[in-house]
Scaffold this active site. Structure first.
Site, PDB file in Angstrom:
ATOM      1  N   ASP A   1      49.301  36.973  35.100  1.00 20.19           N
ATOM      2  CA  ASP A   1      48.480  37.924  34.371  1.00 20.19           C
ATOM      3  C   ASP A   1      49.233  39.245  34.261  1.00 20.19           C
ATOM      4  O   ASP A   1      50.095  39.557  35.081  1.00 20.19           O
ATOM      5  CB  ASP A   1      47.165  38.189  35.114  1.00 20.19           C
ATOM      6  CG  ASP A   1      46.186  37.037  34.954  1.00 20.19           C
ATOM      7  OD1 ASP A   1      46.392  36.227  34.039  1.00 20.19           O
ATOM      8  OD2 ASP A   1      45.243  36.967  35.750  1.00 20.19           O
TER       9      ASP A   1
ATOM     10  N   ASP B   1      48.190  36.668  47.042  1.00 17.33           N
ATOM     11  CA  ASP B   1      47.645  37.355  45.875  1.00 17.33           C
ATOM     12  C   ASP B   1      47.168  38.695  46.418  1.00 17.33           C
ATOM     13  O   ASP B   1      46.124  38.768  47.070  1.00 17.33           O
ATOM     14  CB  ASP B   1      46.488  36.568  45.264  1.00 17.33           C
ATOM     15  CG  ASP B   1      45.952  37.210  43.981  1.00 17.33           C
ATOM     16  OD1 ASP B   1      46.321  38.375  43.705  1.00 17.33           O
ATOM     17  OD2 ASP B   1      45.164  36.566  43.275  1.00 17.33           O
TER      18      ASP B   1
ATOM     19  N   GLU C   1      51.849  36.758  43.736  1.00 15.53           N
ATOM     20  CA  GLU C   1      51.363  36.597  42.369  1.00 15.53           C
ATOM     21  C   GLU C   1      51.895  37.696  41.466  1.00 15.53           C
ATOM     22  O   GLU C   1      51.981  37.517  40.256  1.00 15.53           O
ATOM     23  CB  GLU C   1      49.828  36.601  42.379  1.00 15.53           C
ATOM     24  CG  GLU C   1      49.178  36.110  41.098  1.00 15.53           C
ATOM     25  CD  GLU C   1      49.063  37.192  40.049  1.00 15.53           C
ATOM     26  OE1 GLU C   1      49.157  36.882  38.841  1.00 15.53           O
ATOM     27  OE2 GLU C   1      48.900  38.368  40.436  1.00 15.53           O
ATOM     28  N   GLU C   2      52.302  38.822  42.037  1.00 19.73           N
ATOM     29  CA  GLU C   2      52.772  39.955  41.250  1.00 19.73           C
ATOM     30  C   GLU C   2      54.270  39.922  40.952  1.00 19.73           C
ATOM     31  O   GLU C   2      54.764  40.795  40.251  1.00 19.73           O
ATOM     32  CB  GLU C   2      52.434  41.258  41.977  1.00 19.73           C
ATOM     33  CG  GLU C   2      50.959  41.525  42.114  1.00 19.73           C
ATOM     34  CD  GLU C   2      50.234  41.523  40.778  1.00 19.73           C
ATOM     35  OE1 GLU C   2      50.806  42.029  39.789  1.00 19.73           O
ATOM     36  OE2 GLU C   2      49.115  41.004  40.715  1.00 19.73           O
TER      37      GLU C   2
ATOM     38  N   ASP D   1      47.168  46.465  41.575  1.00 17.94           N
ATOM     39  CA  ASP D   1      47.852  45.235  41.979  1.00 17.94           C
ATOM     40  C   ASP D   1      49.249  45.557  42.501  1.00 17.94           C
ATOM     41  O   ASP D   1      49.683  45.041  43.535  1.00 17.94           O
ATOM     42  CB  ASP D   1      47.997  44.276  40.790  1.00 17.94           C
ATOM     43  CG  ASP D   1      46.679  43.746  40.284  1.00 17.94           C
ATOM     44  OD1 ASP D   1      45.749  43.621  41.086  1.00 17.94           O
ATOM     45  OD2 ASP D   1      46.592  43.461  39.079  1.00 17.94           O
TER      46      ASP D   1
ATOM     47  N   GLU E   1      46.314  30.986  45.512  1.00 12.54           N
ATOM     48  CA  GLU E   1      44.855  30.996  45.596  1.00 12.54           C
ATOM     49  C   GLU E   1      44.306  29.658  46.074  1.00 12.54           C
ATOM     50  O   GLU E   1      43.596  29.592  47.082  1.00 12.54           O
ATOM     51  CB  GLU E   1      44.268  31.354  44.222  1.00 12.54           C
ATOM     52  CG  GLU E   1      44.638  32.756  43.771  1.00 12.54           C
ATOM     53  CD  GLU E   1      44.301  33.041  42.320  1.00 12.54           C
ATOM     54  OE1 GLU E   1      43.855  34.174  42.032  1.00 12.54           O
ATOM     55  OE2 GLU E   1      44.493  32.152  41.463  1.00 12.54           O
TER      56      GLU E   1
ATOM     57  N   LEU F   1      45.797  41.510  45.298  1.00  7.54           N
ATOM     58  CA  LEU F   1      44.509  42.103  44.944  1.00  7.54           C
ATOM     59  C   LEU F   1      43.837  41.251  43.874  1.00  7.54           C
ATOM     60  O   LEU F   1      43.932  41.531  42.680  1.00  7.54           O
ATOM     61  CB  LEU F   1      44.674  43.547  44.479  1.00  7.54           C
ATOM     62  CG  LEU F   1      43.375  44.359  44.393  1.00  7.54           C
ATOM     63  CD1 LEU F   1      42.655  44.406  45.737  1.00  7.54           C
ATOM     64  CD2 LEU F   1      43.666  45.773  43.908  1.00  7.54           C
ATOM     65  N   ASP F   2      43.155  40.223  44.316  1.00  7.11           N
ATOM     66  CA  ASP F   2      42.445  39.334  43.402  1.00  7.11           C
ATOM     67  C   ASP F   2      41.198  40.025  42.874  1.00  7.11           C
ATOM     68  O   ASP F   2      40.466  40.679  43.615  1.00  7.11           O
ATOM     69  CB  ASP F   2      42.049  38.051  44.147  1.00  7.11           C
ATOM     70  CG  ASP F   2      41.270  37.100  43.279  1.00  7.11           C
ATOM     71  OD1 ASP F   2      41.898  36.422  42.454  1.00  7.11           O
ATOM     72  OD2 ASP F   2      40.035  37.047  43.412  1.00  7.11           O
TER      73      ASP F   2
END
Length: 402
Positions: free
Chosen positions: A128, A176, A157-158, A134, A339, A178-179
């Site tokens: 994303d 992850d 994830e970042e 994030d 996740e 900051l989901d």
């Protein structure tokens, strides 16, 4: 003369370095001011009752007031957590306290405008578009893992690729940071997710990029610990080491995570399903039939199910873990590595099940770092009934951005 005043942004992001464990608790509270406030008779710790050690428990495994902290629990409760992992968890919980302070700050909305990070996005990436909080959360976690001295590689994830940290770190961390961060402006709960693996020593002779990637693509069945942190009315850290699931609540008066939910057991059935049912007409027939059946009270559990959907994965799962039912996203959206694997490990250790609609999540072998898949998690009997409908994975996603 140039002003020496510190901006609100820097007050948020720059906090005191970790303190020696020999410092007393009152001194610790003063030194960790961003996470503490003076204890007084009105402070109820978010209205939750911390677990006092009951008869037969060793007093050496508790703090002076009889409550069990996270570090005391993993260090002295006989759950076979090695010293290296205790050190790592201490740094992870410290990072999560910093993120909790950041998320709750009145200045977090202005961070994006001050830093100009909102437009950063790797073209063609499976990730994303990153958001300012994030990125700050990712940097906080990376810094803490580096300082721990116990981590070989972090996969986030970042980041497009894993970050190699140390040749001799015994652990691999996937996260992850900051989901649900898109919900922050509306004060909707968010969370941090992480999983911990052992470093694959047999890969040590490979080039850094290759061994970093292979270490990060381990099957969820090899997890040795997993946790999520929920940032909401309380800050709750829910964790498993493969022998049950425990939840700890942050006490802002001391800065400690206190054991409040020992040995969580998800009810075998719930009466709640959590999904974005505005997409009902995009769903496959099996999923529509299941939802139609249970909300009319015509399923195997003869009560009408209710819909509860926050659109924050950690928050929806936390409610499901406590009350039972199913939390799901039927389309190829959630990430296996960051996740699905850690959260499914937590759910299974609480007696539930995590599935992609056909297969047990922890049995899947990741083939790429940001691999996406459908995710269904919840009570064992609810999950068995849901999967019995067969066609529940949404493979066509009209109206979604690619």
């Amino acid at each position: 003369m140039q002003s020496t005043a510190i901006s609100p942004f820097h007050q948020l992001v720059v906090v005191n370095p970790k303190l020696q464990t020999s410092i007393s608790k009152p001194q610790l509270c003063l030194a960790r001011a961003p996470f503490c406030r003076p204890r007084n008779g009105l402070d109820s710790g978010f209205g939750m009752r911390p677990l006092r050690v009951l008869g037969g428990s060793s007093s050496s495994a508790t703090s002076d007031d009889g409550f069990v902290t996270l570090i005391e629990y993993v260090g002295k409760e006989g759950i076979n957590v090695k010293d290296d992992l205790v050190v790592l968890l201490d740094h992870v919980q410290y990072a999560c306290k910093r993120i909790a302070a950041l998320v709750a700050s009145p200045f977090n909305y202005s961070i994006g405008k001050q830093t100009g990070l909102a437009s950063v996005h790797a073209s063609g990436s499976d990730r994303d578009a990153p958001k300012p909080l994030d990125i700050v959360s990712n940097e906080i976690i990376l810094s803490s893992l580096q300082k721990s001295g116990k981590v070989a590689v972090m996969a986030s994830e970042e980041n497009d690729a894993p970050t190699w940290i140390s040749d001799d770190g015994p652990y691999v961390v996937v996260t992850d940071p900051l989901d649900g961060s898109r919900n922050i402006d509306a004060s909707i709960p968010t969370g941090t997710i992480f999983g911990i693996y052992k470093r694959l020593e047999e890969l040590d002779d490979l080039p850094i990029e290759e061994k970093a990637m292979l270490n990060s693509l381990q099957s969820g069945s090899r997890l040795i610990a997993a946790a999520y942190v929920l940032y909401s009315s309380a800050t709750i850290l829910c964790i498993t080491f493969g022998s049950g699931t425990q939840a700890f609540t942050l006490d802002h008066s001391t800065g400690d995570f206190i054991l409040t939910n020992p040995n969580i057991e998800i009810p075998p059935r719930g009466q709640i399903y959590s999904v974005n049912d505005a997409r009902y007409f995009d769903w496959p027939e099996g999923l529509r039939k299941y939802i139609d059946t249970v909300r009319q009270g015509k399923g195997k559990y003869p009560k009408k199910y209710s819909a509860r959907y926050i659109c924050s994965l950690v928050a929806d799962l936390h409610r499901t873990l406590l009350y039972g039912g199913v939390a799901m996203n039927p389309r190829d959206h959630l990430r296996l590595v960051y996740e699905a694997n850690p959260l499914s490990f937590i759910v299974e250790q609480a007696g539930g099940r995590g599935s992609d609609g056909k297969n047990r999540i922890l049995s899947l072998q990741p083939v790429k770092l940001h691999q996406r898949l459908p995710l269904f998690m919840g009570s064992l009997k609810d999950m068995e009934e849901l999967e019995s409908y067969g066609d529940i994975q949404q493979k066509v996603n009209p109206g979604y951005e690619v």
